[in-house]
Design a protein around this motif. Sequence first.
Motif, PDB file in Angstrom:
ATOM      1  N   HIS A  33       0.884  -1.230   0.020  1.00  0.00           N
ATOM      2  CA  HIS A  33       0.083  -0.096   0.046  1.00  0.00           C
ATOM      3  C   HIS A  33       0.917   1.157   0.007  1.00  0.00           C
ATOM      4  N   PHE A  34       1.039   1.856  -1.158  1.00  0.00           N
ATOM      5  CA  PHE A  34       1.865   3.005  -1.287  1.00  0.00           C
ATOM      6  C   PHE A  34       1.251   4.289  -1.281  1.00  0.00           C
ATOM      7  N   PRO A  35       1.649   5.279  -0.792  1.00  0.00           N
ATOM      8  CA  PRO A  35       1.106   6.538  -0.529  1.00  0.00           C
ATOM      9  C   PRO A  35       1.087   7.138  -2.014  1.00  0.00           C
ATOM     10  N   ARG A  36       0.406   8.399  -2.222  1.00  0.00           N
ATOM     11  CA  ARG A  36       0.440   8.854  -3.601  1.00  0.00           C
ATOM     12  C   ARG A  36       1.712   9.493  -4.028  1.00  0.00           C
ATOM     13  N   ARG A  37       2.152  10.601  -2.815  1.00  0.00           N
ATOM     14  CA  ARG A  37       3.219  11.299  -3.028  1.00  0.00           C
ATOM     15  C   ARG A  37       4.424  10.594  -2.377  1.00  0.00           C
ATOM     16  N   ARG A  38       4.891   9.733  -3.250  1.00  0.00           N
ATOM     17  CA  ARG A  38       6.047   8.894  -2.860  1.00  0.00           C
ATOM     18  C   ARG A  38       7.413   9.712  -3.050  1.00  0.00           C
ATOM     19  N   GLY A  39       7.560  10.705  -3.945  1.00  0.00           N
ATOM     20  CA  GLY A  39       8.597  11.316  -4.102  1.00  0.00           C
ATOM     21  C   GLY A  39       8.626  12.085  -3.141  1.00  0.00           C
ATOM     22  N   LEU A  40       7.753  13.193  -2.678  1.00  0.00           N
ATOM     23  CA  LEU A  40       7.857  13.814  -1.460  1.00  0.00           C
ATOM     24  C   LEU A  40       7.950  13.208  -0.335  1.00  0.00           C
ATOM     25  N   VAL A  41       7.479  11.890  -0.027  1.00  0.00           N
ATOM     26  CA  VAL A  41       7.867  11.401   1.193  1.00  0.00           C
ATOM     27  C   VAL A  41       9.410  11.091   1.282  1.00  0.00           C
ATOM     28  N   GLY A 194      14.259   1.513   2.118  1.00  0.00           N
ATOM     29  CA  GLY A 194      13.081   2.768   2.274  1.00  0.00           C
ATOM     30  C   GLY A 194      12.305   3.035   0.786  1.00  0.00           C
ATOM     31  N   LEU A 195      13.097   3.042   0.105  1.00  0.00           N
ATOM     32  CA  LEU A 195      12.571   3.258  -1.456  1.00  0.00           C
ATOM     33  C   LEU A 195      11.627   2.051  -1.699  1.00  0.00           C
ATOM     34  N   ALA A 196      12.024   0.949  -1.203  1.00  0.00           N
ATOM     35  CA  ALA A 196      11.268  -0.537  -1.578  1.00  0.00           C
ATOM     36  C   ALA A 196      10.111  -0.267  -0.857  1.00  0.00           C
ATOM     37  N   SER A 197       9.822   0.120   0.238  1.00  0.00           N
ATOM     38  CA  SER A 197       8.744   0.397   1.203  1.00  0.00           C
ATOM     39  C   SER A 197       7.677   1.449   0.577  1.00  0.00           C
ATOM     40  N   LEU A 198       8.314   2.231  -0.071  1.00  0.00           N
ATOM     41  CA  LEU A 198       7.548   3.077  -0.883  1.00  0.00           C
ATOM     42  C   LEU A 198       7.054   2.696  -2.518  1.00  0.00           C
TER      43      LEU A 198
END
Length: 332
Positions: A33-41, A194-198
């Motif tokens: 379940h990934f957030p919409r603003r992954r780049g911002l996070v 961390g990037l994989a989690s997103l």
Amino acid sequence: MTQTHRPPRHHDDQVRLPRTPVRVGTSTFVNGHFPRRRGLVALLAVLGGFLLTVVWSAEFVDQTIGDNVANTLLGHDAKETPVQGIAAGVLFAFVSGIAGTFTACNIAAFGALAPLTGSTGGRWSRFAAPLRPLGWMAVGMVTVSAAYGAVVGLVGTSMPQFSTAPTTSGGLSPRSIQSMVVFGVIGLVMVYLGLASLGVVPDPFARIARRHPNAPMVFMGALIAGFLIGRPFALFRQMFRDAAESGNPLYGAAAFTLQSIGNIVIMAVLFLLLTWLAGSRLQRWFAARPSRLAVLTAVAFLVAGAFTFLYWDVRLLARREIIPWYPMAPWA
């Protein structure tokens, strides 16, 4: 011409639109379940890790906190009192591990427990549920720390960490190079997780976790134990030299194992208390929007990974005057 009469279509026979596929996590660290603003996070988390390097004071954490904790638990000056005997050495290893909980070389360990928050059930089940993944994490820790300790007991006097050569401006000592390599790798691994989690990069545990679901926690334990391979913490170096001079691989394995366990005992206790006291509320909060857990996991890894890499590979170069500048707070 005879017409074929079709039976009336019942409600259950109506064409249904396909449902949105349910996202399934691929491993402990990736819940799907990934957030919409992954780049911002990701950007804000890396920025947080960078800002932590700017304000971090090694002298305060290592000496004011670490040394005082060790002196209090041992009942004497840990640095000035020689380690005498195996029993004293094992005790010193465990105590110095606890004292090093909040040092810069151990801060990345805090990212490992984020995915385990929010256990369900009653208070006892919420308290007991994380014990299994913690146990698997301990398997990875003990395996790596014991193996490295045994190597130190055999050949430690010829290793870079044994050196007491002072660091000079414009140069790097052998133990500094070892620290840079080890913590640089650990930091980049944490950033990748961390990037994989997103969902930005593939989950490295997706395939192995299908057969061995505890593999991510074993790996995380091994990663935490890897801190010992590069650790420059003064009390650790004191233990390292004692184990190296002993020439006893069993003593080295025991001392390094207890040092590694001491590194996480405080945060493990705090984590268990958190799940016991607030686990049900956290679970409801995560269940309302599962992407929140992905964000928490990613932020923990990215902050810790960015801090570890920047602190040990970039800020260290500035402190040695090899690169011209790195922003640091006056107290840092």
